[in-house]
Write a protein that holds these residues in place. Structure first.
Motif, PDB file in Angstrom:
ATOM      1  N   THR A  21       0.844  -1.190   0.000  1.00 53.26           N
ATOM      2  CA  THR A  21       0.000   0.000   0.000  1.00 53.26           C
ATOM      3  C   THR A  21       0.877   1.237   0.000  1.00 53.26           C
ATOM      4  OG1 THR A  21      -1.748  -1.156   1.215  1.00 53.26           O
ATOM      5  CG2 THR A  21      -1.804   1.249   1.234  1.00 53.26           C
ATOM      6  N   CYS A  22       0.471   2.223  -0.756  1.00 54.43           N
ATOM      7  CA  CYS A  22       1.161   3.515  -0.781  1.00 54.43           C
ATOM      8  C   CYS A  22       0.123   4.591  -0.533  1.00 54.43           C
ATOM      9  CB  CYS A  22       1.845   3.733  -2.121  1.00 54.43           C
ATOM     10  SG  CYS A  22       2.552   5.385  -2.345  1.00 54.43           S
ATOM     11  N   THR A  23       0.366   5.384   0.489  1.00 55.57           N
ATOM     12  CA  THR A  23      -0.535   6.483   0.815  1.00 55.57           C
ATOM     13  C   THR A  23       0.127   7.798   0.405  1.00 55.57           C
ATOM     14  OG1 THR A  23      -1.427   5.245   2.670  1.00 55.57           O
ATOM     15  CG2 THR A  23      -1.844   7.600   2.626  1.00 55.57           C
ATOM     16  N   ALA A  24      -0.587   8.562  -0.400  1.00 55.08           N
ATOM     17  CA  ALA A  24      -0.061   9.831  -0.904  1.00 55.08           C
ATOM     18  C   ALA A  24      -0.706  10.997  -0.173  1.00 55.08           C
ATOM     19  CB  ALA A  24      -0.320   9.950  -2.398  1.00 55.08           C
ATOM     20  N   SER A  25       0.090  11.997   0.100  1.00 49.47           N
ATOM     21  CA  SER A  25      -0.437  13.176   0.775  1.00 49.47           C
ATOM     22  C   SER A  25       0.340  14.410   0.337  1.00 49.47           C
ATOM     23  CB  SER A  25      -0.355  13.003   2.292  1.00 49.47           C
ATOM     24  OG  SER A  25       0.989  12.854   2.695  1.00 49.47           O
ATOM     25  N   ARG A  26      -0.145  15.536   0.790  1.00 47.97           N
ATOM     26  CA  ARG A  26       0.527  16.813   0.567  1.00 47.97           C
ATOM     27  C   ARG A  26       0.688  17.143  -0.908  1.00 47.97           C
ATOM     28  NH1 ARG A  26       5.821  17.045   4.172  1.00 47.97           N
ATOM     29  NH2 ARG A  26       5.954  19.023   3.087  1.00 47.97           N
TER      30      ARG A  26
END
Length: 123
Positions: A21-26
């Motif tokens: 899983t890769c969580t992207a933010s900002r």
């Protein structure tokens, strides 16, 4: 800048499955291209899979038919489902994102942003 955090790595037996899983933010706008690449000790970096904003996917030859890349745009999450794992899949897996990849969204892409990586060991 885009911030990416991978999770889900670990030790897996050959033939089994796992999901990264890769969580992207900002980021202010959704990256055009996201994907996964990997690097094993002493080996060159290898593109694993990419997916663009339209949902088009590209896979590396070594993982075709075994790995599946997918994304949830609302939650800004990228997944890599890895089936029928082999010892040669052992590597550090990285999530990448590139807002400007355009037609270059494929496994040769050098992503503008990448995460810190998560180790997958198949043995």
């Amino acid at each position: 800048d885009v911030q990416l955090v991978e999770s889900g790595g670990g030790s897996v037996q050959p033939g089994r499955s796992t999901r990264l899983t890769c969580t992207a933010s900002r980021y202010d706008y959704r990256p055009w291209c996201m994907g996964w690449f990997r690097q094993a000790p002493g080996k060159e970096r290898e593109g694993v899979a990419t997916i663009d904003r339209r949902g088009n996917t590209v896979y590396g030859d070594s993982v075709k038919g075994r790995f599946t890349i997918s994304q949830d745009d609302d939650k800004r999450i990228l997944w890599l489902q890895m089936n029928s794992l082999k010892p040669e899949d052992t590597a550090m897996y990285y999530c990448g994102a590139d807002p400007f990849a355009g037609a270059n969204c494929d496994t040769n892409l050098d992503f503008r942003y990448q995460g810190q990586g998560t180790q997958v060991t198949v043995s």
